[in-house]
Scaffold this motif. Structure first.
Motif, PDB file in Angstrom:
ATOM      1  N   ARG A   2       0.829  -1.213   0.000  1.00  0.00           N
ATOM      2  CA  ARG A   2       0.000   0.000   0.000  1.00  0.00           C
ATOM      3  C   ARG A   2       0.862   1.261   0.000  1.00  0.00           C
ATOM      4  O   ARG A   2       0.383   2.336  -0.339  1.00  0.00           O
ATOM      5  CB  ARG A   2      -0.940   0.001   1.210  1.00  0.00           C
ATOM      6  CG  ARG A   2      -2.078  -0.998   1.088  1.00  0.00           C
ATOM      7  CD  ARG A   2      -3.114  -0.808   2.180  1.00  0.00           C
ATOM      8  NE  ARG A   2      -4.143  -1.818   2.104  1.00  0.00           N
ATOM      9  CZ  ARG A   2      -5.204  -1.754   1.299  1.00  0.00           C
ATOM     10  NH1 ARG A   2      -5.342  -0.706   0.509  1.00  0.00           N
ATOM     11  NH2 ARG A   2      -6.106  -2.704   1.282  1.00  0.00           N
ATOM     12  N   THR A 230      -7.288   3.206  -3.734  1.00  0.00           N
ATOM     13  CA  THR A 230      -7.765   1.939  -3.174  1.00  0.00           C
ATOM     14  C   THR A 230      -8.971   1.420  -3.935  1.00  0.00           C
ATOM     15  O   THR A 230      -9.065   0.230  -4.260  1.00  0.00           O
ATOM     16  CB  THR A 230      -8.114   2.124  -1.689  1.00  0.00           C
ATOM     17  OG1 THR A 230      -6.951   2.580  -0.981  1.00  0.00           O
ATOM     18  CG2 THR A 230      -8.593   0.821  -1.081  1.00  0.00           C
ATOM     19  N   ILE A 245      -3.251  -6.683  -3.600  1.00  0.00           N
ATOM     20  CA  ILE A 245      -3.557  -5.266  -3.826  1.00  0.00           C
ATOM     21  C   ILE A 245      -3.119  -4.883  -5.227  1.00  0.00           C
ATOM     22  O   ILE A 245      -1.938  -5.009  -5.583  1.00  0.00           O
ATOM     23  CB  ILE A 245      -2.840  -4.375  -2.797  1.00  0.00           C
ATOM     24  CG1 ILE A 245      -3.279  -4.740  -1.375  1.00  0.00           C
ATOM     25  CG2 ILE A 245      -3.103  -2.902  -3.074  1.00  0.00           C
ATOM     26  CD1 ILE A 245      -2.459  -4.079  -0.299  1.00  0.00           C
TER      27      ILE A 245
END
Length: 396
Positions: A2, A230, A245
């Motif tokens: 992230r 996101t 992710i």
């Protein structure tokens, strides 16, 4: 991973590539810092010509809409909070699909606007996406056509987009199929996030979510970008992912500290374009300078055409390059880092200590984007970029 979903990550990794360029260690490009002064002078002159009083608006999709006569409705003191919110919702309903459709159109596509004539590239895409929105093509409610609903996005067909964008065999639009698929994926993502987009899901409800999480009516740009990265990460057709992710607009380069170089060009362009609607809705947006310059071919083309960057192998300019290839990642990274340098150099030429510091959005609008287009037109009559990118109509 992230940590790669931020503008800070974009800036630091791109400056890693620039540091390698300054050591003359890159495989594909060489950096010539002595050219920065000439480029800064040209960009400053371009900015003064376009905005003589130096009241420079921010770079955003709204500048294209304004040329087309479609302005973001201003809020008035007599407006209620709900009416201001609805203005913001409708603006978001329009600007998000328009930005997501604003990847390269290719050199041959044109859009014929009944009021403004023949348009191409980014201006043409702005006009076509505006027609898509105002024609009610994105609304599931025939009594409320000026909105964008997940239901209509999820059912977007290639032939609908082709009709509105006037695309066909004699007017080819790069990545038409992929653009329609992008809108369908966007519709699915809205439905996957009912807490943000409501039920039934509408894009404009993003305003309500952001407003609900604002602190005393204040929202920070890094928080907006983090939210969008996101949510929108799965939109992009990029296989790069870590721990499940999706990394979105991100590439690989050995000169980066961890091998990854994120750009998030369209998502940052989207945040730049959301700032004005959020403000009209009554929110105060701060920390805009968290965002970086945009890694796209007008800004990067300016560096190549004016000699700040040169290629080690001329064949790089002769053959189309995949968007995720190492040479293109290198070029884009150097573009982002160079824009930080140009922001200071151009600001010094414009300011003389008499005006606030130039923002990155003002640099690009003033600015590098227009200057890049002008030098491209002089160097190649059709205005194409110096480096030809194989695009699928998304991301780049």
């Amino acid at each position: 991973m992230r940590r790669l979903l931020s503008a800070e990550a974009v800036r630091t990794r791109c400056h890693d590539i620039m540091a390698a360029a300054e050591r003359d260690e890159l495989t594909h490009f060489q950096w010539h810092p002595g050219k920065v002064a000439d480029i800064a002078a040209y960009v400053a002159a371009t900015t003064r010509q376009r905005f003589p009083n130096l009241t420079i608006p921010p770079h955003s999709r709204w500048r294209h809409f304004e040329v087309l006569g479609y302005h973001l409705a201003p809020a008035h003191p007599s407006d209620t909070a709900e009416s201001r919110a609805e203005i913001a919702r409708r603006a978001i309903d329009l600007v998000i699909p328009s930005v997501l459709l604003d990847a390269g159109a290719g050199p041959h596509w044109q859009y014929r606007d009944p009021r403004h004539g023949t348009l191409s590239r980014s201006e043409g895409l702005a006009a076509a996406s505006l027609a898509l929105f105002t024609g009610g093509e994105l609304s599931a409610d025939p009594d409320d056509p000026l909105r964008t609903d997940a239901e209509r996005l999820s059912g977007c067909e290639e032939h609908t987009l082709a009709r509105v964008f006037q695309a066909g065999a004699d007017n080819p639009l790069v990545g038409l199929r992929e653009r329609a698929a992008l809108l369908r994926r966007l519709g699915s993502l809205l439905q996957d996030h009912p807490a943000i987009f409501g039920t039934p899901a509408r894009l404009g409800h993003l305003f309500d979510y952001i407003a609900a999480h604002a602190s005393d009516g204040c929202v920070r740009v890094p928080d907006i970008l983090s939210l969008l990265l996101t949510i929108l990460g799965p939109l992009w057709p990029n296989p790069l992912a870590q721990s499940g992710i999706a990394l979105g607009d991100c590439g690989r380069h050995p000169a980066s500290r961890d091998g990854y170089v994120p750009f998030h060009k369209l998502t940052q362009w989207l945040v730049y374009s959301l700032i004005e609607p959020l403000a009209v809705g009554g929110l105060r947006v701060t920390d805009e300078d968290h965002l970086t310059g945009l890694a796209e071919y007008r800004n990067g083309g300016l560096l190549l055409d004016m000699g700040a960057l040169t290629v080690r192998d001329r064949r790089l300019l002769e053959y189309p390059q995949p968007a995720g290839s190492e040479p293109v990642i290198e070029w884009r990274a150097l573009t982002v880092a160079a824009l930080d340098t140009l922001r200071v150099a151009v600001g010094q030429r414009l300011a003389a200590g008499q005006r606030p510091a130039l923002t990155m959005a003002q640099l690009m609008e003033g600015g590098t984007w227009a200057a890049g287009r002008a030098v491209a037109a002089r160097a190649r009559g059709d205005g194409r970029p110096p480096l030809n990118i194989l695009s699928d109509g998304t991301v780049f």
